[in-house]
Scaffold this motif. Structure first.
Motif, PDB file in Angstrom:
ATOM      1  N   GLY A   1      -1.436  15.119 -14.585  1.00  0.00           N
ATOM      2  CA  GLY A   1      -2.273  17.071 -13.811  1.00  0.00           C
ATOM      3  C   GLY A   1      -3.758  16.745 -12.760  1.00  0.00           C
ATOM      4  N   LYS A   2      -3.843  15.299 -12.789  1.00  0.00           N
ATOM      5  CA  LYS A   2      -4.756  14.945 -11.511  1.00  0.00           C
ATOM      6  C   LYS A   2      -4.930  15.211 -10.594  1.00  0.00           C
ATOM      7  CE  LYS A   2      -6.861  12.188 -15.819  1.00  0.00           C
ATOM      8  NZ  LYS A   2      -7.676  10.488 -15.965  1.00  0.00           N
ATOM      9  N   SER A   3      -6.481  15.986  -9.726  1.00  0.00           N
ATOM     10  CA  SER A   3      -6.133  15.548  -8.265  1.00  0.00           C
ATOM     11  C   SER A   3      -6.142  14.004  -8.225  1.00  0.00           C
ATOM     12  CB  SER A   3      -7.567  15.864  -7.719  1.00  0.00           C
ATOM     13  OG  SER A   3      -7.238  15.801  -6.052  1.00  0.00           O
ATOM     14  N   THR A   4      -4.727  14.191  -6.824  1.00  0.00           N
ATOM     15  CA  THR A   4      -4.246  12.838  -5.979  1.00  0.00           C
ATOM     16  C   THR A   4      -5.556  12.300  -4.764  1.00  0.00           C
ATOM     17  OG1 THR A   4      -2.955  14.252  -4.665  1.00  0.00           O
ATOM     18  CG2 THR A   4      -2.176  13.499  -6.439  1.00  0.00           C
ATOM     19  N   GLN A   5      -6.705  13.097  -4.996  1.00  0.00           N
ATOM     20  CA  GLN A   5      -7.687  12.500  -3.890  1.00  0.00           C
ATOM     21  C   GLN A   5      -7.702  10.972  -4.102  1.00  0.00           C
ATOM     22  OE1 GLN A   5     -10.896  11.479  -4.139  1.00  0.00           O
ATOM     23  NE2 GLN A   5     -11.457  11.651  -2.404  1.00  0.00           N
ATOM     24  N   PRO A   6      -7.735  10.805  -4.988  1.00  0.00           N
ATOM     25  CA  PRO A   6      -8.103   8.292  -4.899  1.00  0.00           C
ATOM     26  C   PRO A   6      -7.147   7.845  -4.322  1.00  0.00           C
ATOM     27  CG  PRO A   6      -8.673  10.145  -7.513  1.00  0.00           C
ATOM     28  CD  PRO A   6      -7.719  10.983  -6.209  1.00  0.00           C
ATOM     29  N   CYS A   7      -5.859   8.797  -4.345  1.00  0.00           N
ATOM     30  CA  CYS A   7      -4.803   8.325  -3.557  1.00  0.00           C
ATOM     31  C   CYS A   7      -5.169   7.940  -1.566  1.00  0.00           C
ATOM     32  CB  CYS A   7      -3.657   8.544  -3.910  1.00  0.00           C
ATOM     33  SG  CYS A   7      -2.994   9.009  -5.752  1.00  0.00           S
ATOM     34  N   GLU A   8      -6.067   8.789  -1.680  1.00  0.00           N
ATOM     35  CA  GLU A   8      -5.910   8.865   0.013  1.00  0.00           C
ATOM     36  C   GLU A   8      -6.378   7.523   0.466  1.00  0.00           C
ATOM     37  OE1 GLU A   8      -7.837  12.267   1.158  1.00  0.00           O
ATOM     38  OE2 GLU A   8      -7.213  13.923   0.081  1.00  0.00           O
TER      39      GLU A   8
ATOM     40  N   ASN B   1       0.772  -1.445  -0.051  1.00  0.00           N
ATOM     41  CA  ASN B   1       0.150   0.070  -0.043  1.00  0.00           C
ATOM     42  C   ASN B   1       0.805   1.275   0.008  1.00  0.00           C
ATOM     43  OD1 ASN B   1      -3.123  -0.689  -0.017  1.00  0.00           O
ATOM     44  ND2 ASN B   1      -2.158  -1.396   1.249  1.00  0.00           N
ATOM     45  N   PHE B   2       2.207   1.568   0.477  1.00  0.00           N
ATOM     46  CA  PHE B   2       3.184   2.549   0.815  1.00  0.00           C
ATOM     47  C   PHE B   2       3.545   2.578  -1.482  1.00  0.00           C
ATOM     48  CE2 PHE B   2       7.443   3.791   0.642  1.00  0.00           C
ATOM     49  CZ  PHE B   2       6.948   5.399   1.816  1.00  0.00           C
ATOM     50  N   LEU B   3       4.077   1.476  -1.582  1.00  0.00           N
ATOM     51  CA  LEU B   3       3.996   1.516  -3.163  1.00  0.00           C
ATOM     52  C   LEU B   3       3.027   2.542  -3.721  1.00  0.00           C
ATOM     53  CD1 LEU B   3       6.158  -2.055  -3.559  1.00  0.00           C
ATOM     54  CD2 LEU B   3       6.771   0.562  -3.516  1.00  0.00           C
ATOM     55  N   ASP B   4       1.419   1.412  -3.287  1.00  0.00           N
ATOM     56  CA  ASP B   4       0.770   1.804  -4.504  1.00  0.00           C
ATOM     57  C   ASP B   4       0.381   3.449  -4.056  1.00  0.00           C
ATOM     58  OD1 ASP B   4       0.233  -0.869  -5.513  1.00  0.00           O
ATOM     59  OD2 ASP B   4      -1.373  -1.184  -3.720  1.00  0.00           O
ATOM     60  N   TYR B   5       0.471   3.656  -3.273  1.00  0.00           N
ATOM     61  CA  TYR B   5       0.230   5.104  -2.812  1.00  0.00           C
ATOM     62  C   TYR B   5       1.410   5.782  -3.608  1.00  0.00           C
ATOM     63  CZ  TYR B   5       0.473   9.772  -0.893  1.00  0.00           C
ATOM     64  OH  TYR B   5       0.136  11.531  -0.357  1.00  0.00           O
ATOM     65  N   HIS B   6       2.227   5.476  -3.535  1.00  0.00           N
ATOM     66  CA  HIS B   6       3.269   6.355  -3.917  1.00  0.00           C
ATOM     67  C   HIS B   6       3.065   6.447  -5.691  1.00  0.00           C
ATOM     68  CE1 HIS B   6       5.684   8.727  -0.970  1.00  0.00           C
ATOM     69  NE2 HIS B   6       5.271   7.538  -0.509  1.00  0.00           N
ATOM     70  N   ARG B   7       3.016   5.132  -6.393  1.00  0.00           N
ATOM     71  CA  ARG B   7       2.674   5.419  -7.797  1.00  0.00           C
ATOM     72  C   ARG B   7       1.245   6.309  -7.845  1.00  0.00           C
ATOM     73  NH1 ARG B   7       3.393  -1.505  -7.491  1.00  0.00           N
ATOM     74  NH2 ARG B   7       5.899  -1.140  -7.742  1.00  0.00           N
ATOM     75  N   CYS B   8       0.062   6.275  -7.045  1.00  0.00           N
ATOM     76  CA  CYS B   8      -0.570   6.819  -7.308  1.00  0.00           C
ATOM     77  C   CYS B   8      -0.173   7.798  -7.700  1.00  0.00           C
ATOM     78  CB  CYS B   8      -1.777   6.327  -6.736  1.00  0.00           C
ATOM     79  SG  CYS B   8      -2.880   7.383  -6.530  1.00  0.00           S
ATOM     80  N   VAL B   9      -0.266   9.100  -6.776  1.00  0.00           N
ATOM     81  CA  VAL B   9       0.113  10.157  -6.913  1.00  0.00           C
ATOM     82  C   VAL B   9       1.444  10.442  -8.174  1.00  0.00           C
ATOM     83  CG1 VAL B   9       1.330  11.668  -5.374  1.00  0.00           C
ATOM     84  CG2 VAL B   9       0.059  10.081  -3.899  1.00  0.00           C
ATOM     85  N   LYS B  10       1.894   9.532  -8.018  1.00  0.00           N
ATOM     86  CA  LYS B  10       3.438  10.019  -9.297  1.00  0.00           C
ATOM     87  C   LYS B  10       2.292  10.271 -10.974  1.00  0.00           C
ATOM     88  CE  LYS B  10       7.304   8.442 -11.882  1.00  0.00           C
ATOM     89  NZ  LYS B  10       8.479   7.267 -11.509  1.00  0.00           N
ATOM     90  N   LYS B  11       1.644   9.182 -10.658  1.00  0.00           N
ATOM     91  CA  LYS B  11       0.785   8.613 -12.559  1.00  0.00           C
ATOM     92  C   LYS B  11      -0.161  10.144 -12.555  1.00  0.00           C
ATOM     93  CE  LYS B  11      -2.189   5.701 -14.942  1.00  0.00           C
ATOM     94  NZ  LYS B  11      -2.739   4.713 -14.904  1.00  0.00           N
TER      95      LYS B  11
END
Length: 88
Positions: free
Chosen positions: A50-57, A35-45
């Motif tokens: 240029g989208k909101s990082t809200q789904p990564c929360e 989940n740590f990796l998934d969070y950082h991958r999500c934020v990077k993507k």
């Protein structure tokens, strides 16, 4: 992708993460790391597009509830230093 609306809890409450069938055992170390990796991958993507990082929360909440703070701090320092072993 995750249905973020169904994963949200009432405002102010941070429940235990839901069951993840990829990690059925009591030892949740791999779940924490993934989940740590998934969070950082999500934020990077999201930032790349240029989208909101809200789904990564969702991933943030899960790894914060599962991982010891010392691990997260060490991994974050390793990412900043460029020595993190995981692929982000």
């Amino acid at each position: 992708m995750l249905d973020t609306e169904s994963q949200k809890s009432p405002k102010g409450r941070w429940p235990t993460p839901p069951f993840d069938p990829r990690f059925p055992n009591q030892n949740q170390t791999r779940n924490c790391y993934q989940n740590f990796l998934d969070y950082h991958r999500c934020v990077k993507k999201m930032n790349r597009h240029g989208k909101s990082t809200q789904p990564c929360e969702y991933y943030l909440r899960v790894f914060q509830s599962l991982c010891p703070r010392s691990w997260v701090q060490r991994w974050t320092e390793q990412i900043q230093d460029g020595t993190f072993a995981g692929k982000i």
